[in-house]
Design an enzyme around this catalytic site. Structure first.
Site: not given
Ligand code: ADP
Ligand code: MG
Length: 437
Positions: A38, A106, A159
């Site tokens: 992001r 993170s 994070d």
């Molecule tokens: P990061 O910042 O680590 O990329 P996010 O907070 O954006 O993570 O979360 C993404 C993760 O959350 C994905 O890798 C997935 O495992 C989980 N995730 C996202 N949407 C869903 C959903 N609808 N159901 C279950 N798990 C989800």
């Molecule tokens: Mg994150």
């Protein structure tokens, strides 16, 4: 589970979170640490006000996760540059000025100052050898210079710390932050004199943020199964991040896949050869959640996902139900472990209604303070059943009465927005800067 707060690898970070904040102006943040990357722009109006937040998200291309340091940081710097160039209606002096950046990175880091830190190891599927042991803000600043971007990393956080910063900004009763997304981690506010590693070190607030790196928590009491052991052995970081591998979004779908693969071998529940079911990570956690939350009488979503993703057609209703049950067991275990971790923090700092781990008083004579835990991550925010099981377990462990004083507060994009706030606090610009520590 209360032993959960004893983390050998706890990293200690020094940020003044307790005295926000009169900063004004535009600050940027970069949030790197999982599936999505992001870039954020936060406009602060002084007197504790955030005037505007812009966020752009994009998935990190898979090949960059195991490429070279230069490739990854160049990609990030390019995305940031494009984003900055879209900056709207701001004065020329703002444009000329070097911009201040909060960098949310993170992964486990040895923090050397508010704005610098050395990468200890990669996790969550990343594996770029030449970054390990290097100063990550410098990697980013070099890439920004290569792209002609006049920016300085004013704060390097992970994070959890970014999320705590934003949580605390919104609600001063926030004492911890938890991430449950691609990976999992937590941090909390501790009294400096309670941190053995920091004997003799003082902050004006008397408090410090402890980044727990709880993803790497390990205990023989964890309910580890042969599926966990095999998943760990097949991962790029074996014997590492054991707690994370039982809880977070990167892994849950693959645990389910391993269980149903074993069932199909041992009980022949799906019939013929199943090449797709043998492929690691083919069943992503969002699909697992869709199957789990399929409320149609015939479980048509379950049938569709088994057919489309795993190429298993015509699964009988009884077997569909079994698949849902497997998703349920895996999610429930993960959510309960995460809840135990959160209660472990509350217990450590005396916010669980029991008077803390050193207090001898009984629950009944303790008046509980209102306690807020900031929480973020796609698994918690998007997977309803996970969230419900986590809440249920918190109530069960804390008791109904104590649980009423604890609020889990979702801080959307907090990990990035919080980093921008910390960048503002640690800004080198003497006009904006108010030093808090
Ligand atoms: P990061 O910042 O680590 O990329 P996010 O907070 O954006 O993570 O979360 C993404 C993760 O959350 C994905 O890798 C997935 O495992 C989980 N995730 C996202 N949407 C869903 C959903 N609808 N159901 C279950 N798990 C989800
Ligand atoms: Mg994150």
């Amino acid at each position: 589970m209360h032993a959960i707060v004893v983390f050998a690898s706890a990293l200690i970070m020094k940020f003044g979170l307790l005295g926000w904040m009169s900063e004004k102006g535009i600050y940027y943040a970069l949030d790197l640490g999982g599936t999505n990357f992001r870039v954020l722009r936060v406009q602060l109006g002084g007197q504790r006000s955030i005037l505007e937040t812009d966020v752009e998200r994009q998935p990190i291309p898979q090949h960059l996760m195991t490429s070279t340091s230069e490739d990854l940081f160049d990609f990030i710097a390019s995305s940031l540059k494009e984003f900055v160039e879209k900056e709207g209606d701001v004065s020329d002096t703002t444009l000329m000025r070097r911009r201040e950046l909060g960098f949310t990175f993170s992964f486990p880091v040895k923090q050397t100052s508010v704005s610098t830190g050395i990468l200890i190891k990669w996790t969550k599927g990343f594996g770029i050898e030449d970054t390990v042991g290097r100063e990550v803000s410098e990697c980013l600043e070099q890439a920004m210079a290569r792209k002609g971007l006049n920016m300085r990393v004013a704060a390097l956080v992970n994070d959890t710390v970014g999320t705590l910063a934003l949580g605390h900004y919104h609600d001063p009763d926030t004492i911890a932050a938890v991430i449950i997304g691609t990976g999992t981690n937590a941090c909390y506010l501790e009294r400096t004199d309670a941190i053995i590693k920091c004997q003799g070190l003082l902050t004006t607030s008397g408090g410090m943020v402890v980044n727990m790196e709880w993803g790497n928590f390990w205990s023989s009491h964890l309910p580890r199964t042969s599926y966990d052991i095999e998943l760990d052995a097949d991962s790029p970081n074996p014997n590492d991040q054991g707690f994370e591998k039982m809880i977070s979004g990167m892994y849950l779908g693959d645990i389910v896949r391993r269980v149903i693969l074993r069932m199909s071998h041992e009980a022949d529940i799906f019939g013929d050869a199943l090449p797709k079911l043998s492929m690691p990570f083919i069943l992503r956690t969002p699909l697992m959640a869709e199957m789990h939350e399929d409320d149609s009488p015939e479980l048509t979503e379950v049938a569709r996902i088994l057919k489309d993703t795993l190429e298993i057609p015509d699964v009988p209703s009884k077997v569909r139900k079994l698949v849902v049950k497997v998703c349920d067991v895996v999610t429930r275990r993960a959510a309960r472990l995460a809840a135990a971790g959160i209660v472990g923090i509350l217990k450590k700092i005396g916010r669980d209604g029991s008077g803390g781990i050193t207090g001898g008083r009984s629950r009944s004579d303790i008046k509980m303070k209102r306690t807020v835990v900031a929480i973020e991550g796609g698994l918690y925010t998007s997977y309803t059943m996970f969230r419900e099981y986590l809440h249920e377990a918190m109530k069960e462990i804390l008791g109904e009465e104590a649980a009423q004083h604890v609020t889990l507060m979702v801080t959307e994009d907090g990990s990035g927005v919080g980093a921008a706030l910390l960048a503002a606090t640690h800004s080198s610009d003497p006009v904006d800067n108010v030093q808090l520590l």
